[in-house]
Design a protein around this motif. Sequence first.
Motif, mmCIF file in Angstrom:
data_model
loop_
_atom_site.group_PDB
_atom_site.id
_atom_site.type_symbol
_atom_site.label_atom_id
_atom_site.label_comp_id
_atom_site.label_asym_id
_atom_site.label_seq_id
_atom_site.Cartn_x
_atom_site.Cartn_y
_atom_site.Cartn_z
ATOM 1 N N ARG A 1 -9.476 24.521 -11.229
ATOM 2 C CA ARG A 1 -8.916 24.728 -12.324
ATOM 3 C C ARG A 1 -7.214 24.974 -12.209
ATOM 4 O O ARG A 1 -6.353 24.789 -12.792
ATOM 5 C CB ARG A 1 -9.385 25.887 -12.907
ATOM 6 C CG ARG A 1 -10.640 25.558 -13.799
ATOM 7 C CD ARG A 1 -11.118 26.562 -14.925
ATOM 8 N NE ARG A 1 -11.308 27.952 -14.197
ATOM 9 C CZ ARG A 1 -12.618 28.082 -13.610
ATOM 10 N NH1 ARG A 1 -13.622 27.386 -13.746
ATOM 11 N NH2 ARG A 1 -13.094 29.322 -12.957
ATOM 12 N N ARG A 2 -6.878 25.746 -11.098
ATOM 13 C CA ARG A 2 -5.722 26.043 -10.604
ATOM 14 C C ARG A 2 -4.903 24.869 -10.390
ATOM 15 O O ARG A 2 -3.707 24.471 -10.534
ATOM 16 C CB ARG A 2 -5.558 26.768 -9.489
ATOM 17 C CG ARG A 2 -5.853 28.566 -9.902
ATOM 18 C CD ARG A 2 -5.521 29.691 -8.686
ATOM 19 N NE ARG A 2 -6.265 29.214 -7.435
ATOM 20 C CZ ARG A 2 -7.466 29.850 -7.157
ATOM 21 N NH1 ARG A 2 -7.951 30.669 -8.339
ATOM 22 N NH2 ARG A 2 -7.856 29.853 -6.190
ATOM 23 N N LEU A 3 -5.768 23.751 -9.586
ATOM 24 C CA LEU A 3 -5.018 22.864 -9.172
ATOM 25 C C LEU A 3 -4.695 21.684 -10.390
ATOM 26 O O LEU A 3 -3.637 21.158 -10.581
ATOM 27 C CB LEU A 3 -5.844 22.109 -8.068
ATOM 28 C CG LEU A 3 -5.901 22.416 -6.752
ATOM 29 C CD1 LEU A 3 -7.113 21.894 -5.903
ATOM 30 C CD2 LEU A 3 -4.635 22.368 -6.150
ATOM 31 N N LEU B 1 -18.885 17.254 -5.296
ATOM 32 C CA LEU B 1 -19.029 16.563 -6.707
ATOM 33 C C LEU B 1 -19.786 17.357 -7.702
ATOM 34 O O LEU B 1 -19.288 17.500 -8.797
ATOM 35 C CB LEU B 1 -19.889 15.308 -6.253
ATOM 36 C CG LEU B 1 -18.936 13.959 -6.286
ATOM 37 C CD1 LEU B 1 -17.834 14.007 -5.086
ATOM 38 C CD2 LEU B 1 -19.534 12.580 -6.082
ATOM 39 N N ASP B 2 -20.742 17.985 -7.019
ATOM 40 C CA ASP B 2 -21.679 18.805 -7.968
ATOM 41 C C ASP B 2 -20.527 20.187 -8.569
ATOM 42 O O ASP B 2 -20.514 20.409 -9.722
ATOM 43 C CB ASP B 2 -22.684 19.643 -7.293
ATOM 44 C CG ASP B 2 -23.996 18.411 -7.191
ATOM 45 O OD1 ASP B 2 -23.834 17.596 -7.537
ATOM 46 O OD2 ASP B 2 -24.619 18.977 -6.385
ATOM 47 N N THR B 3 -19.805 20.903 -7.640
ATOM 48 C CA THR B 3 -18.972 21.846 -8.399
ATOM 49 C C THR B 3 -17.926 21.124 -9.280
ATOM 50 O O THR B 3 -17.772 21.698 -10.274
ATOM 51 C CB THR B 3 -18.247 22.212 -6.943
ATOM 52 O OG1 THR B 3 -19.193 22.984 -6.198
ATOM 53 C CG2 THR B 3 -17.171 23.344 -7.467
ATOM 54 N N SER B 4 -17.203 20.063 -8.694
ATOM 55 C CA SER B 4 -16.154 19.663 -9.383
ATOM 56 C C SER B 4 -16.647 18.933 -10.862
ATOM 57 O O SER B 4 -16.062 19.199 -11.853
ATOM 58 C CB SER B 4 -15.519 18.220 -8.649
ATOM 59 O OG SER B 4 -15.187 18.753 -7.602
ATOM 60 N N ALA C 1 -2.454 18.739 -16.004
ATOM 61 C CA ALA C 1 -3.768 17.974 -16.388
ATOM 62 C C ALA C 1 -4.195 18.659 -17.597
ATOM 63 O O ALA C 1 -4.619 19.915 -17.568
ATOM 64 C CB ALA C 1 -4.889 17.558 -15.460
ATOM 65 N N ARG C 2 -4.407 18.193 -18.669
ATOM 66 C CA ARG C 2 -5.102 18.583 -19.708
ATOM 67 C C ARG C 2 -6.267 17.769 -20.373
ATOM 68 O O ARG C 2 -6.141 16.456 -20.332
ATOM 69 C CB ARG C 2 -4.068 18.743 -20.795
ATOM 70 C CG ARG C 2 -2.719 19.562 -20.631
ATOM 71 C CD ARG C 2 -1.646 19.480 -21.475
ATOM 72 N NE ARG C 2 -0.602 20.173 -20.889
ATOM 73 C CZ ARG C 2 0.794 19.970 -21.637
ATOM 74 N NH1 ARG C 2 0.875 19.504 -22.691
ATOM 75 N NH2 ARG C 2 1.639 20.800 -20.766
ATOM 76 N N PRO C 3 -7.478 18.375 -20.777
ATOM 77 C CA PRO C 3 -8.401 17.761 -21.219
ATOM 78 C C PRO C 3 -7.948 16.914 -22.486
ATOM 79 O O PRO C 3 -7.314 17.167 -23.441
ATOM 80 C CB PRO C 3 -9.399 18.656 -21.555
ATOM 81 C CG PRO C 3 -8.910 20.073 -21.929
ATOM 82 C CD PRO C 3 -7.554 19.799 -20.896
ATOM 83 N N PRO D 1 -4.035 28.073 -3.647
ATOM 84 C CA PRO D 1 -5.215 26.741 -3.878
ATOM 85 C C PRO D 1 -5.172 25.751 -2.691
ATOM 86 O O PRO D 1 -6.116 24.918 -2.655
ATOM 87 C CB PRO D 1 -4.460 26.392 -5.241
ATOM 88 C CG PRO D 1 -3.098 26.885 -5.480
ATOM 89 C CD PRO D 1 -3.188 28.231 -4.704
ATOM 90 N N LEU D 2 -4.070 25.635 -1.937
ATOM 91 C CA LEU D 2 -4.075 24.698 -0.886
ATOM 92 C C LEU D 2 -4.685 25.263 0.302
ATOM 93 O O LEU D 2 -4.650 24.243 1.169
ATOM 94 C CB LEU D 2 -2.706 24.212 -0.771
ATOM 95 C CG LEU D 2 -1.895 23.616 -2.326
ATOM 96 C CD1 LEU D 2 -0.729 23.095 -1.753
ATOM 97 C CD2 LEU D 2 -2.983 22.704 -2.813
#
Length: 345
Positions: free
Chosen positions: A181-183, A206-209, A189-191, A170-171
């Motif tokens: 999602r892997r990061l 930004l669109d992707t994120s 981090a949890r919703p 991922p890096l």
Amino acid sequence: MAVTLEVPATLRGVFAHRPGQHVVVRHRRFGGEVRRSYSLCPPPHDPEALRLVIKRGAPDGFGAYAISRLETGDRLELSPPTGSFALPELPPGAHHVLLAGGSGITPLAPMAAHALRRDPTCRVSLIHSVPTSADAVLADELARLKDEFVDRLTVLHVLTREDRGSGDGPLARRLDAAGLRRLLAAVDARPGPDTAFALCGPPGLLDTSRRALADWGADPALVRWELFTVRAAAHVPRTASPTRAPGPVPAPGETRVSVLLDGRRRAATVRAGDASLLDALLRAHPDVPYACREGVCGSCRAKVLSGQVTADAQHALDDRDLAAGYTLVCRARPTTPEVTVDFDA
């Protein structure tokens, strides 16, 4: 290049700022001027400093001028700090996840330092996507901040064009939805109501994120974002003698615009050839705030008090701004014979 500005004592109140705000630099030159918006990026040890991080950019832009010619003692013309980009207000112990692309790190780094010092129980995870490690501006400052808050700050760099022999980890790849999602899992981090997000970078990131976070389950109200573009602000020719009087009654097809700015009411006329309200306003009042002309920086944000406008993409405004009646005058065109906008709102 980092430039720290000394503010005269009489103006310190005017230039007081909070993390996430920006200023517009106006650079006057023969035949016109260039305006460029910069996030305020004070070093962690001096959060009140008025510091700008400047990249070269276009060869005829302000960045190239600053890097090649700006010297200690020179004067710069700046707008007061502005902008609504900020971390959501959450109870103690929250987790702030900050995602930056390239120069988008400049507002997020001071946000991280501010959150860590304001709430001694919060966590901050900062993810910075850059082409190579050499492009990771502020990396040294973030490393020192990490040493100070070793148990509560995580900093990850996503290197999109640098092969570090780590395969498809991922890096070492361009950040996509799966990589994000892997990061998020890597930083635990949890919703939920105690996890907030701040994003700053180019449109694609930004669109992707934002889509990935929505699918992941993040509360949209806890996702704040600011878009930037690498394109320089437009070169604006000077007019020989701008007309400041209200002028004649508009002809058919023209729109009369009334403007509230700095506590004063002003007027302008939108003509058939004007691309936006901003064109008309600058013709009559050259001090009207703006920077990018692309709906990105938010410097020309104003509230429509009467009349109606239509607008192209207004990236600097979120759904709450639009619902409250705000527009960006660089993108807005009138659809009624009279319009009133308020820059002070």
